[in-house]
Design an enzyme around this catalytic site. Structure first.
Site, PDB file in Angstrom:
ATOM      1  N   VAL A  92       0.862  -1.180   0.000  1.00 56.96           N
ATOM      2  CA  VAL A  92       0.000   0.000   0.000  1.00 56.96           C
ATOM      3  C   VAL A  92       0.898   1.230   0.000  1.00 56.96           C
ATOM      4  O   VAL A  92       1.658   1.447   0.941  1.00 56.96           O
ATOM      5  CB  VAL A  92      -0.924   0.026   1.231  1.00 56.96           C
ATOM      6  CG1 VAL A  92      -1.829   1.261   1.199  1.00 56.96           C
ATOM      7  CG2 VAL A  92      -1.761  -1.253   1.296  1.00 56.96           C
ATOM      8  N   CYS A  93       0.834   2.012  -1.054  1.00 56.40           N
ATOM      9  CA  CYS A  93       1.709   3.172  -1.209  1.00 56.40           C
ATOM     10  C   CYS A  93       0.991   4.415  -0.675  1.00 56.40           C
ATOM     11  O   CYS A  93       0.039   4.904  -1.275  1.00 56.40           O
ATOM     12  CB  CYS A  93       2.053   3.335  -2.686  1.00 56.40           C
ATOM     13  SG  CYS A  93       3.762   3.803  -2.979  1.00 56.40           S
TER      14      CYS A  93
END
Length: 465
Positions: A273-274
């Site tokens: 998850v960026c």
């Protein structure tokens, strides 16, 4: 990525609330210690285990564009994709082409062969019912084998009773279950985790559900509903969370259950998850994690609002500069096509492989929202822009009555912003997914009678010509 937003072609900063940490005076917990005195706890045990499956291999899906937001060495994964959109497939040729009504019913019945439906359910699904057999009284049976209307009632009841925040005994399938933070976490760690629990229990929005682990207080699992007005609307997206041993001085770790699908520049196939708030993307100021003011609630709300947004194409920094340009908007609309298809595939994945401790929520959510999703599929297949407001059933009936009264049906006006029109491959792929969603939603008790009747009328009309 999350540090860019379209609008007037100018850059923007992520806006997120800063929730003041409240002091928790309750008992302190250690890893491995049961929290039987925790408020709002209702332990639920399930037999089903949710294991990650390579959905990309199980379904024929389109290859999304590979965004350069991280090096390949940072996140290794196989190539899950077969290119549906290369123009060489036969998406326009459906399996049921040329069937009469009887053959079509048999075709639909065959779709359920691998689903291991209980007898009580099979008898109530329209195309599985045997017309020649007389109706016989059914003996009293367990809940899972009762007629369909009883199953619908049970699903609805459990869905309504599902708490937004609750604790569960364990997470044997959790992504971070093997990452032990230590048998004796610091008092600061325990106090801050308990504080986050209280904030989540009190302030979670209606569209986010969380389960915390009693024996491993460092683990959470969250379900986020896709926001309306986006290509993610009415979908379910699951995340595993871990509080690191030095929490809150370091941000939480997050893993997205992708099922092998890349449906957002910020959400990778490998589960990364960026997000600046998580320290997985560059940021400054309030965009970054603050050990004194940042909370787990902020992370979940940021994912829902800033990642699962209306135009995810512009989450990629390389494309953010093309926002509000004709070419950029066309690319964004095309990206939304692929995103909605992946969202539908994620729905099927969740229905067939519900995550542990969320089985009841998955079934109830799609029972309640199934009809809305199907109406959206029908509208998007006719060219309506993805994410647009779709008329509800009452509005559709009023429009139909008005057209019948006027004895005319005006041509549908399809929006084509920036000269873009819905692609042929999108319509073909969506038609296939629609058939699978219709059957899955019907089994879960969604209100699909209208769609089933429409399907039968279409087949009868086709067989009579």
């Amino acid at each position: 990525m999350d540090s860019k937003l379209l609008g007037g072609g100018t850059s923007w900063k992520l806006q997120r609330c800063q929730l003041e940490a409240s002091t928790y005076s309750g008992p302190e917990l250690s890893i491995g210690q049961s929290s039987s005195n925790q408020k709002n706890k209702e332990v639920v045990n399930y037999d089903m285990e949710w294991q990650e499956k390579d959905l990309g291999k199980a379904m024929d899906i389109s290859e999304p564009e590979d965004y350069g937001m991280m090096d390949e060495d940072d996140c290794m994964y196989d190539d899950y994709y077969d290119d549906d959109d290369d123009g060489n497939n036969n998406d326009d040729e459906y399996e049921y082409e040329g069937m009469d009504s009887t053959a079509y019913d048999q075709f639909l019945a065959a779709k359920f062969d691998g689903m291991d439906l209980p007898p009580g359910v099979e008898a109530t699904v329209p195309w599985l019912a045997t017309k020649e057999e007389p109706e016989r009284p059914q003996p009293e049976m367990p809940v899972s084998y009762r007629p369909k209307n009883e199953i619908e009632h049970v699903i609805e009841r459990k869905f309504k009773a599902f708490k937004q925040f609750d604790t569960v005994p364990d997470f044997p399938d959790h992504e971070f279950r093997k990452n032990d933070v230590g048998r004796k976490p610091s008092k600061e760690f325990v106090k801050r985790v308990q504080q986050d629990w209280k904030i989540l229990e009190k302030d979670l929005p209606d569209t986010i559900m969380v389960r915390a682990c009693e024996d491993r207080i460092d683990l959470l699992r969250a379900a986020i509903v896709g926001p309306n007005g986006t290509p993610y609307h009415d979908g379910l997206f699951f995340f595993d969370i871990q509080f690191p041993s030095d929490y809150p001085h370091s941000p939480p770790k997050a893993h997205y259950h992708s099922g092998g699908l890349r449906l957002n520049p910020n959400l990778y196939q490998c589960g990364k998850v960026c997000l600046s708030l998580l320290g997985t993307w560059a940021g400054s100021g309030c965009e970054k994690w603050n050990s004194k003011t940042s909370t787990m609630l902020q992370v979940l709300v940021s994912i829902q609002a800033l990642v699962l947004n209306e135009k995810p194409y512009f989450n990629e920094p390389g494309y953010a500069g093309s926002a509000n340009t004709a070419s950029g908007e066309r690319q964004s609309l095309q990206y939304n096509e692929n995103t909605f298809l992946h969202s539908c595939r994620t729905m099927l994945y969740s229905l067939r492989n519900p995550p542990k401790h969320f089985e009841d929520y998955v079934a109830g959510h799609f029972q309640e929202h199934g009809a809305t999703i199907l109406r959206a599929c029908k509208a998007y297949g006719k060219g309506v822009m993805i994410g647009s407001k779709i008329p509800d059933e009452e509005e559709e009936d009023e429009e139909m009555q008005q057209n019948e009264a006027e004895e005319t049906r005006p041509p549908i006006q399809l929006p084509a912003p920036h000269g873009y029109t819905t692609s042929v491959n999108f319509k073909a792929n969506l038609a296939k997914l629609y058939e699978d969603l219709l059957m899955e939603f019907t089994v879960k008790g969604a209100d699909t009678d209208k769609f089933l009747a429409e399907k039968r009328r279409e087949r009868l009309a086709a067989s009579s010509t």
